[in-house]
Every structure is written in structure tokens, then in C-alpha cells.
Design a protein around this motif. Structure first.
Motif, PDB file in Angstrom:
ATOM      1  N   PHE A 105       0.841  -1.203   0.000  1.00  0.00           N
ATOM      2  CA  PHE A 105       0.000   0.000   0.000  1.00  0.00           C
ATOM      3  C   PHE A 105       0.882   1.261   0.000  1.00  0.00           C
ATOM      4  N   ILE A 106       1.952   1.232   0.793  1.00  0.00           N
ATOM      5  CA  ILE A 106       2.898   2.365   0.842  1.00  0.00           C
ATOM      6  C   ILE A 106       3.532   2.545  -0.535  1.00  0.00           C
ATOM      7  N   ALA A 107       3.901   1.414  -1.164  1.00  0.00           N
ATOM      8  CA  ALA A 107       4.530   1.473  -2.498  1.00  0.00           C
ATOM      9  C   ALA A 107       3.589   2.131  -3.500  1.00  0.00           C
ATOM     10  N   PHE A 108       2.325   1.727  -3.499  1.00  0.00           N
ATOM     11  CA  PHE A 108       1.349   2.324  -4.426  1.00  0.00           C
ATOM     12  C   PHE A 108       1.208   3.828  -4.176  1.00  0.00           C
ATOM     13  N   SER A 109       1.121   4.206  -2.897  1.00  0.00           N
ATOM     14  CA  SER A 109       0.904   5.628  -2.600  1.00  0.00           C
ATOM     15  C   SER A 109       2.087   6.461  -3.082  1.00  0.00           C
ATOM     16  N   GLN A 110       3.285   5.902  -3.014  1.00  0.00           N
ATOM     17  CA  GLN A 110       4.470   6.665  -3.436  1.00  0.00           C
ATOM     18  C   GLN A 110       4.660   6.652  -4.949  1.00  0.00           C
ATOM     19  N   LEU A 111       4.225   5.553  -5.592  1.00  0.00           N
ATOM     20  CA  LEU A 111       4.483   5.419  -7.037  1.00  0.00           C
ATOM     21  C   LEU A 111       3.400   6.057  -7.897  1.00  0.00           C
ATOM     22  N   LEU A 112       2.173   6.061  -7.422  1.00  0.00           N
ATOM     23  CA  LEU A 112       1.066   6.429  -8.310  1.00  0.00           C
ATOM     24  C   LEU A 112       0.426   7.784  -8.020  1.00  0.00           C
ATOM     25  N   PHE A 113       0.772   8.410  -6.895  1.00  0.00           N
ATOM     26  CA  PHE A 113       0.002   9.591  -6.519  1.00  0.00           C
ATOM     27  C   PHE A 113       0.862  10.848  -6.332  1.00  0.00           C
ATOM     28  N   HIS A 114       0.202  12.020  -6.471  1.00  0.00           N
ATOM     29  CA  HIS A 114       0.813  13.310  -6.190  1.00  0.00           C
ATOM     30  C   HIS A 114       1.234  13.319  -4.714  1.00  0.00           C
ATOM     31  N   PRO A 115       2.336  14.046  -4.373  1.00  0.00           N
ATOM     32  CA  PRO A 115       2.815  14.028  -2.980  1.00  0.00           C
ATOM     33  C   PRO A 115       1.743  14.396  -1.944  1.00  0.00           C
ATOM     34  N   VAL A 116       0.825  15.317  -2.283  1.00  0.00           N
ATOM     35  CA  VAL A 116      -0.209  15.675  -1.301  1.00  0.00           C
ATOM     36  C   VAL A 116      -1.109  14.465  -1.032  1.00  0.00           C
ATOM     37  N   ILE A 117      -1.502  13.785  -2.128  1.00  0.00           N
ATOM     38  CA  ILE A 117      -2.354  12.581  -1.967  1.00  0.00           C
ATOM     39  C   ILE A 117      -1.555  11.483  -1.261  1.00  0.00           C
ATOM     40  N   ALA A 118      -0.269  11.356  -1.626  1.00  0.00           N
ATOM     41  CA  ALA A 118       0.566  10.340  -0.982  1.00  0.00           C
ATOM     42  C   ALA A 118       0.627  10.596   0.521  1.00  0.00           C
ATOM     43  N   GLY A 119       0.755  11.879   0.908  1.00  0.00           N
ATOM     44  CA  GLY A 119       0.779  12.235   2.332  1.00  0.00           C
ATOM     45  C   GLY A 119      -0.511  11.822   3.015  1.00  0.00           C
ATOM     46  N   ILE A 120      -1.631  12.049   2.329  1.00  0.00           N
ATOM     47  CA  ILE A 120      -2.941  11.683   2.907  1.00  0.00           C
ATOM     48  C   ILE A 120      -3.056  10.161   3.019  1.00  0.00           C
ATOM     49  N   LEU A 121      -2.573   9.446   2.006  1.00  0.00           N
ATOM     50  CA  LEU A 121      -2.659   7.981   2.037  1.00  0.00           C
ATOM     51  C   LEU A 121      -1.793   7.406   3.164  1.00  0.00           C
ATOM     52  N   LEU A 122      -0.611   8.006   3.348  1.00  0.00           N
ATOM     53  CA  LEU A 122       0.242   7.539   4.456  1.00  0.00           C
ATOM     54  C   LEU A 122      -0.426   7.871   5.792  1.00  0.00           C
ATOM     55  N   ALA A 123      -1.106   9.033   5.836  1.00  0.00           N
ATOM     56  CA  ALA A 123      -1.837   9.379   7.054  1.00  0.00           C
ATOM     57  C   ALA A 123      -2.948   8.368   7.312  1.00  0.00           C
ATOM     58  N   ALA A 124      -3.523   7.832   6.225  1.00  0.00           N
ATOM     59  CA  ALA A 124      -4.583   6.820   6.382  1.00  0.00           C
ATOM     60  C   ALA A 124      -4.028   5.566   7.049  1.00  0.00           C
ATOM     61  N   ILE A 125      -2.804   5.209   6.699  1.00  0.00           N
ATOM     62  CA  ILE A 125      -2.202   4.021   7.327  1.00  0.00           C
ATOM     63  C   ILE A 125      -1.982   4.294   8.814  1.00  0.00           C
ATOM     64  N   LEU A 126      -1.426   5.468   9.087  1.00  0.00           N
ATOM     65  CA  LEU A 126      -1.192   5.789  10.495  1.00  0.00           C
ATOM     66  C   LEU A 126      -2.521   5.885  11.245  1.00  0.00           C
ATOM     67  N   SER A 127      -3.551   6.376  10.534  1.00  0.00           N
ATOM     68  CA  SER A 127      -4.897   6.444  11.128  1.00  0.00           C
ATOM     69  C   SER A 127      -5.324   5.079  11.617  1.00  0.00           C
TER      70      SER A 127
END
Lengths: 58, 513
Positions: free
Chosen positions: B332-354
Motif C-alpha cells: 500500500f505504501i509502495a502504491f501511494s508513493q508510485l502512483l500519486f501526487h505528494p499531497v495525496i501520498a501524504g494523505i494515504l500515508l496518514a490513512a495508514i497511520l490512522s
């Protein structure tokens, strides 16, 4: 489709040739898998909708 | 480290602290602190139950398990189905009765409190034993969440493991300390929403990127055709044991204190059907998202250029000519870093921490309530004021979090094994006891006590000292069954008191109101 995917990965393409795997072989998710994936879980949602309306009726 | 990702992430963490601070001013007594004064609306209760249930497992563990073995492994499809069924049955059978019974039974606000009141146990033995089970398993459970959180910070932002661990612990403890239950459920609500959105968006974008469903299936079939068949292991002893073990995770639901306490906090028993619908739908969509993230990820990573992956810090290995993630759980981390804009990637990583934080905070809260309500008030200071108990709960939160963080400072600590172990421990110790308490008038205090001990001991012994053959079966199965048998047999040797029977009848009567 599979040919293009395999050709993107040289190591894998080489490995496929060595093992004699036909790159034209077609794969599919088994019917039983589709059943278990797509029947029990959506059924639970349907059951919860039914009980939602049953309770409203009361 | 990408600055945009980091800024997005920090804004999110500050938002969670603001919620904690806001709820601080709405927390006046212990019931508010540990149960929100029984004021939860169905949507908030449902998402809060889901978010505190799923932990990092939904965004890291399940995608990782499906990545590792497709739909063919025990811990992919079968575990998801088991959990979905277990969660549904928990809402369907347990939620309403528990909500009513805990109010009828001296307005109980914790599980040990309920057990003591339900069985009129004036000796406090039942309360103390169950609070001990809670403290023991939750300290390790919380610790495993902290390890997962620290690993995420470390992998995503390049902090050292120790720095990452203490930053994560500080944020969670701060808002749990301040706002108690109300802060936890409202942060859970936002976190649950974010998790679901992330789990819907990521696999869709990834599927589009790889060229569609057929392309993914052909690639995975080429890697291993068994990955496309959920019944691949059926017929062999080990395969059958694995499938039963995966599906048996669903048995754990009935005994998870941090989940069933949400039922007790509902505004009204009449809210249960709505909460059940929201909770079930949220969970199943989340499970699908997590499974397809792992499945599509397997095809995706195997076809990516190594240099692109290494540029964003993703480590891969080559096994049998197939390019795979070194750690499947970072898909999931790999997808967020490879496929998304940094702002969206930040939100996706926040979702994991959530996901990780929303479980830790709930567990901290249940543990602190066990200290305040089940030890401090019940044994040491019966006359303690509400304000005093809230502060005892708050300091207990800090102490338990400190112990959990100290255990987590050892990065070798096994996260998934601890989670599975604690899940089995609660499921086997409390699950059958809660079910029998709600549905069987004949259960006695001694039956419940013997059952809790039998379930917990079976999990400890089976999980730690027995290995191979039938002993590879997930320990929750024998623990759950043994608790049921012992509870029934011991209860049949005695009789419940008339007061217990009257309360049971009163609860049943209120079910139809």
C-alpha cells in the motif's frame, strides 16, 4: 496482454522461456473463488439492509 | 523525504490533536471518559468500531497477505470472509443485547464491570481476573501497533526507528489523555472515512495503471496459478487447517473489549440496525479494497523497472525469476508513493497511520478504564470522585503507553504474531462468556470465571508450547470451544441467583420495546 507484461520484465521473460511456459497460456480466477469472494460478503450487506427496513417497519 | 508529503502528514496529526483538545472540555466524568456518556450516533459508533477493530492490519497486513499468496492463501480471502461474518454476527446478535444489558445491570461501563454486575460477584474476582486479561493482552497489542507505526514513519520519512516510535506514541497518548472516549471515537470516525476512501481509490488507480483486470490475472496466473484459486489448499491436511484458521478469525469478535464497548456507548438500542448496516458496509468495502490492493500489487510490482522502485526506497527481491517486494506488507505504501501526487501520498500515508492509531487509542482507553474502574475504584477507593477517576484513567493511559512503547523499542518484536495472539486471547477468554451471558439465563458466576480462565490458558498454552499437525490450527478455535464447554458444564453444577434471573428477564423484555 500477457506478452506485453512479461516482455516488460526481462528476468521473468527469460525465466518463462527456460521453464518452457507458454506465454499464450490463458489464466482465469476460478469459479469457486468468484463465488466465495462475491457471494458471502455482499450477502451480509443485503441482510443488514433487510434488517434496517424490517426494524423501521416496526 | 518529500516535504509536501511531510507537511500533509503533519497537518493531519495536528487535526487529531485539535479534536482531542476540543473533546477535553466535553469530558466531565468517568462515564464520559470511557463511554462518552452513551451518546454515540449510529454512524460514529459503526465507523469507530470498524476503525478501532481493523488497525494497520487492513492497510498493511491483509494487502500483504494477498500480495504474498494471491487469493489462494489462508490469510487472504478466507480470513476476510471470516472477519466479515464475525463482525456481522457481532452487530446482529451481541450489540443490542449488550447495550441494554449493560444499562440494566447497574449501568456497567466496562466489560469487567459488566461481568461483575451481571453475575452479582461481590468478591470482585471476576472483575479482577478479566481486568488482568485486558491489561496483559492490550499492553502487548498496543505495543505491536506502536512497532507498526514506527516502521511506517521509518520507511516513509527516514526517521530513525526510535524517533519514529516516540513521535507516534506522543501523538496518540496526547489525544487519548485529553479527550478520552469522545476524542477517540471522533478521530476514529475521520480515520475510518479516510481509510475507506484510500482503500477504494488505490486499487482502482493501480488497476488502471497496469492495463485492466485481465492483465493482472494473466500476470499473477503466470507467477503461480494457485494464486487464483481460493480452494487451492483443500484436500490436504495443512491446507484445510490453514483455511479453517483463516476463517476462524471471525470468532474473535465477540470478545474484543475495544470493539464491543462501542455497542455499549450507542445513543439508543434502536440505533443498532442502522449502525450494523453502516459498520458492515464499511468493513466489507474496506476488505475488498485491501484484498484487491494486494492482488493487483503483485502483478504491478513484478512488471516495474527496478530503478523506479528503488528511487522511492522500495526494496525488491528476485524469487524464481519473479520480481517481488522484500516486505509484502509495504504494498500500500509502495502504491501511494508510485502512483500519486505528494499531497495525496501524504494523505494515504496518514490513512495508514490512522488505522494504526485508531486501534492503539481504543486499546489504551480500555486498559486505562480497567485500571480506573476495575482496580482503583473497585478495590482501592470505593468513594473516589468522578473527577479523580478521570485523572486516574488519564495517568493510567500514560503509564500503559510507556510500558507498551518500551516493549516496542525492540524492533525485532513480532507485530503480526502479537496481534494474532492477543486477538485469540480476547476472543477465547471473553467471546463465549459474553455470548452466554447475553443469551443463557443458566450461566453462573463460577461458570463464567472457569470459562474465561479456560479460554485464556488454552490460547497461551496452544500458542506457545504446542506445535505441528493439529496444533498448527489457530489457537482461537480450541480456546473458544473449551471456554464454551467449561462454562456450560460448570454452570450446570450450580444455579444462578434469583436477582441474576430477574435482570436477565428484564433485559429480554426490553429487547422488544
Amino acid at each position: 496482454m500477457i506478452s506485453s507484461l512479461i516482455s516488460q520484465n526481462p528476468i521473468w521473460a527469460e525465466s518463462s522461456k527456460q521453464e518452457g511456459v507458454s506465454i499464450m497460456e490463458e489464466f482465469a480466477v476460478s469459479g469457486a473463488t468468484w463465488f466465495w469472494l462475491l457471494v458471502p460478503m455482499p450477502l451480509l450487506i443485503i441482510l443488514s439492509v433487510v434488517s434496517l427496513f424490517t426494524n423501521r417497519g416496526r | 523525504m518529500d516535504t509536501t508529503v511531510l507537511i500533509t502528514f503533519i497537518v493531519y496529526l495536528i487535526g487529531m490533536l485539535v479534536i482531542g483538545l476540543f473533546m477535553y472540555y466535553r469530558t466531565n466524568n468517568l462515564s464520559d471518559y470511557v463511554l462518552g456518556g452513551r451518546s454515540l450516533r449510529p454512524g460514529v459508533a459503526a465507523l469507530s468500531a470498524g476503525a478501532s477493530d481493523m488497525s494497520g492490519w487492513l492497510l498493511l497486513g491483509l494487502p500483504g497477505a494477498v500480495y504474498a499468496s494471491g487469493f489462494g492463501g489462508a490469510y487472504g480471502g478466507w480470513m476476510a470472509i471470516g472477519l466479515a461474518v464475525g463482525a456481522y454476527l457481532n452487530w446482529h446478535f451481541v450489540a443490542k443485547r449488550l447495550r441494554i444489558y449493560t444499562e440494566v445491570s447497574n449501568n456497567s461501563i466496562t466489560i469487567p464491570d459488566f461481568l461483575e454486575n451481571r453475575f452479582k460477584d461481590k468478591s470482585h474476582v471476576l472483575r479482577v481476573i478479566s481486568a488482568l486479561v485486558i491489561l496483559l493482552f492490550f499492553t502487548f497489542y498496543t505495543s505491536s501497533g506502536m512497532v507498526a507505526g514506527a516502521t511506517l514513519f521509518e520507511a516513509s520519512f527516514g526517521f530513525s526507528y526510535q524517533t519514529a516510535l516516540w513521535i507516534g506514541a506522543l501523538v496518540v497518548v496526547s489525544y487519548t489523555f485529553l479527550g478520552g472516549f469522545l476524542a477517540v471515537v471522533w478521530t476514529d470516525f475521520f480515520q475510518g472515512t479516510l481509510m475507506l476512501l484510500a482503500l477504494i481509490v488505490v486499487p482502482i488507480v493501480a488497476l488502471n495503471e497496469i492495463g485492466g483486470w485481465d492483465a493482472a490475472v494473466q500476470t499473477i496466473g503466470s507467477i503461480n496459478p494457485d494464486h487464483l484459486d481460493m480452494l487451492a489448499g483443500v484436500g490436504t491436511f495443512a491446507g484445510t487447517i490453514a483455511i479453517i484458521s483463516g476463517a476462524a478469525w471471525g470468532l474473535g469478535y465477540f470478545g474484543q473489549p475495544h470493539i464491543i464497548v462501542r455497542f455499549m456507548a450507542l445513543r439508543s438500542p434502536k440505533d443498532v440496525p442502522k449502525a450494523k448496516f453502516i459498520g458492515t458496509t464499511w468493513m466489507i468495502l474496506g476488505l475488498y479494497g485491501a484484498m484487491f490492493t494486494g492482488f493487483i500489487g503483485l502483478a504491478f510490482i513484478s512488471t516495474q523497472d527496478v530503478s523506479i522502485l528503488s528511487n522511492v526506497g522500495i526494496e525488491v527481491v528476485n524469487e524464481g525469476g519473479v520480481q517481488l517486494l522484500d516486505n509484502p506488507e509495504v504494498i500500500f505504501i509502495a502504491f501511494s508513493q508510485l502512483l500519486f501526487h505528494p499531497v495525496i501520498a501524504g494523505i494515504l500515508l496518514a490513512a495508514i497511520l490512522s488505522a494504526i492509531m485508531s486501534t492503539i487509542d481504543s486499546q489504551l482507553l480500555v486498559s486505562s478504564s480497567a485500571v480506573a474502574e476495575d482496580f482503583y475504584k473497585a478495590i482501592f477507593r470505593k468513594q473516589a470522585s468522578e473527577k479523580e477517576l478521570v485523572w486516574v484513567g488519564r495517568f493510567a493511559t500514560i503509564i500503559i503507553a510507556l510500558i507498551a512503547a518500551l516493549i516496542a523499542t525492540n524492533p525485532e518484536a513480532s507485530v503480526l504474531e502479537l496481534v494474532g495472539y492477543a486477538w485469540a486471547g480476547f476472543g477465547a477468554a471473553f467471546g463465549p462468556t459474553i455470548i452466554l451471558s447475553l443469551f443463557w439465563k443458566g450461566i453462573t458466576r463460577n461458570g463464567a470465571l472457569a470459562g474465561i480462565i479456560a479460554g485464556a490458558v488454552t490460547v497461551v498454552v496452544w500458542g506457545n508450547f504446542l506445535e505441528g499437525g493439529i496444533f498448527d490450527l489457530y489457537e482461537i478455535v480450541p480456546g473458544f470451544v473449551l471456554n464454551l464447554i467449561v462454562s456450560v458444564v460448570v454452570s450446570m453444577a450450580g444455579r444462578p441467583t434469583p436477582e441474576m434471573e430477574a435482570e436477565f428477564d428484564e433485559t429480554v423484555a426490553k429487547l422488544d420495546e
